[in-house]
Scaffold this motif. Structure first.
Motif, PDB file in Angstrom:
ATOM      1  N   ARG A  40     111.365  22.671 -17.428  1.00 24.49           N
ATOM      2  CA  ARG A  40     110.997  24.071 -16.379  1.00 24.49           C
ATOM      3  C   ARG A  40     110.756  23.879 -15.539  1.00 24.49           C
ATOM      4  O   ARG A  40     109.949  22.930 -15.128  1.00 24.49           O
ATOM      5  CB  ARG A  40     109.695  24.463 -17.294  1.00 24.49           C
ATOM      6  CG  ARG A  40     110.050  25.027 -19.137  1.00 24.49           C
ATOM      7  CD  ARG A  40     108.460  24.984 -19.669  1.00 24.49           C
ATOM      8  NE  ARG A  40     107.601  26.450 -18.640  1.00 24.49           N
ATOM      9  CZ  ARG A  40     106.518  26.857 -18.353  1.00 24.49           C
ATOM     10  NH1 ARG A  40     105.854  25.870 -19.826  1.00 24.49           N
ATOM     11  NH2 ARG A  40     105.909  27.574 -18.386  1.00 24.49           N
ATOM     12  N   SER A  61     109.323  28.943 -13.345  1.00 22.58           N
ATOM     13  CA  SER A  61     108.970  29.671 -14.754  1.00 22.58           C
ATOM     14  C   SER A  61     107.618  28.672 -15.237  1.00 22.58           C
ATOM     15  O   SER A  61     106.907  30.089 -16.079  1.00 22.58           O
ATOM     16  CB  SER A  61     110.681  28.880 -15.324  1.00 22.58           C
ATOM     17  OG  SER A  61     109.834  27.108 -15.889  1.00 22.58           O
ATOM     18  N   LYS A  62     107.052  28.270 -14.341  1.00 22.75           N
ATOM     19  CA  LYS A  62     105.500  28.047 -14.683  1.00 22.75           C
ATOM     20  C   LYS A  62     104.712  28.496 -14.053  1.00 22.75           C
ATOM     21  O   LYS A  62     103.405  29.022 -14.184  1.00 22.75           O
ATOM     22  CB  LYS A  62     105.226  26.815 -14.533  1.00 22.75           C
ATOM     23  CG  LYS A  62     105.992  25.561 -15.299  1.00 22.75           C
ATOM     24  CD  LYS A  62     105.458  24.542 -15.254  1.00 22.75           C
ATOM     25  CE  LYS A  62     106.008  23.215 -15.777  1.00 22.75           C
ATOM     26  NZ  LYS A  62     106.049  21.930 -15.428  1.00 22.75           N
ATOM     27  N   GLN A  63     104.840  29.690 -12.837  1.00 18.18           N
ATOM     28  CA  GLN A  63     104.177  30.665 -12.270  1.00 18.18           C
ATOM     29  C   GLN A  63     103.517  31.268 -12.920  1.00 18.18           C
ATOM     30  O   GLN A  63     104.843  32.817 -13.478  1.00 18.18           O
ATOM     31  CB  GLN A  63     104.806  30.421 -10.926  1.00 18.18           C
ATOM     32  CG  GLN A  63     104.809  29.553 -10.040  1.00 18.18           C
ATOM     33  CD  GLN A  63     105.871  30.446  -8.516  1.00 18.18           C
ATOM     34  OE1 GLN A  63     106.051  30.778  -7.815  1.00 18.18           O
ATOM     35  NE2 GLN A  63     105.667  29.375  -7.476  1.00 18.18           N
ATOM     36  N   LYS A  64     102.721  32.122 -12.991  1.00 16.72           N
ATOM     37  CA  LYS A  64     101.911  33.061 -13.276  1.00 16.72           C
ATOM     38  C   LYS A  64     102.690  34.906 -12.348  1.00 16.72           C
ATOM     39  O   LYS A  64     102.213  34.414 -11.613  1.00 16.72           O
ATOM     40  CB  LYS A  64     100.649  33.012 -13.371  1.00 16.72           C
ATOM     41  CG  LYS A  64     100.548  32.272 -14.591  1.00 16.72           C
ATOM     42  CD  LYS A  64      98.905  32.283 -15.076  1.00 16.72           C
ATOM     43  CE  LYS A  64      98.418  30.926 -15.421  1.00 16.72           C
ATOM     44  NZ  LYS A  64      96.702  30.856 -15.841  1.00 16.72           N
ATOM     45  N   PRO A  65     102.872  35.285 -12.905  1.00 19.71           N
ATOM     46  CA  PRO A  65     103.468  36.859 -12.017  1.00 19.71           C
ATOM     47  C   PRO A  65     101.451  37.685 -11.471  1.00 19.71           C
ATOM     48  O   PRO A  65     100.711  37.332 -11.865  1.00 19.71           O
ATOM     49  CB  PRO A  65     104.031  37.792 -13.621  1.00 19.71           C
ATOM     50  CG  PRO A  65     103.384  37.359 -14.433  1.00 19.71           C
ATOM     51  CD  PRO A  65     102.530  36.336 -14.331  1.00 19.71           C
ATOM     52  N   LYS A  66     101.946  37.460 -10.716  1.00 20.38           N
ATOM     53  CA  LYS A  66     100.569  38.572  -9.574  1.00 20.38           C
ATOM     54  C   LYS A  66     100.480  40.373 -10.383  1.00 20.38           C
ATOM     55  O   LYS A  66     101.328  40.733 -10.642  1.00 20.38           O
ATOM     56  CB  LYS A  66     101.500  39.165  -7.980  1.00 20.38           C
ATOM     57  CG  LYS A  66     101.218  37.492  -7.369  1.00 20.38           C
ATOM     58  CD  LYS A  66     101.636  37.820  -5.997  1.00 20.38           C
ATOM     59  CE  LYS A  66     102.013  36.793  -5.517  1.00 20.38           C
ATOM     60  NZ  LYS A  66     102.851  36.668  -4.370  1.00 20.38           N
ATOM     61  N   LYS A  67      99.073  39.649  -9.987  1.00 23.26           N
ATOM     62  CA  LYS A  67      98.421  41.114 -10.559  1.00 23.26           C
ATOM     63  C   LYS A  67      98.762  42.674  -9.637  1.00 23.26           C
ATOM     64  O   LYS A  67      98.645  42.539  -8.900  1.00 23.26           O
ATOM     65  CB  LYS A  67      97.544  41.122 -11.365  1.00 23.26           C
ATOM     66  CG  LYS A  67      97.587  40.503 -12.177  1.00 23.26           C
ATOM     67  CD  LYS A  67      95.849  40.085 -12.102  1.00 23.26           C
ATOM     68  CE  LYS A  67      96.089  38.988 -14.085  1.00 23.26           C
ATOM     69  NZ  LYS A  67      94.584  39.098 -14.210  1.00 23.26           N
TER      70      LYS A  67
END
Length: 64
Positions: free
Chosen positions: A54, A58-64
């Motif tokens: 990966r 693809s491992k990063q969390k989306p920003k809120k």
């Protein structure tokens, strides 16, 4: 730093040696691999993948 940008003669010599060494290592790796190494953005993507296949994006969390 580029070879032509080095401020001293010793710096230019060192930079030239570094570039030649890197090119030699790249040729050795390509010979072992049996194909050319990717260049540019493709190379970055290839190197950034971890052992699980990966990419970092693809491992990063989306920003809120």
């Amino acid at each position: 730093m580029g070879t032509e940008q080095a401020p001293t003669a010793k710096g230019k010599q060192s930079s030239t040696g570094l570039h030649k060494g890197a090119a030699k290592e790249e040729k050795k790796t390509e010979a072992q691999k049996g194909s050319d190494l990717r260049k540019g953005a493709d190379r970055f993507d290839e190197r950034s993948k971890s052992s699980d296949g990966r990419s970092a994006a693809s491992k990063q969390k989306p920003k809120k």
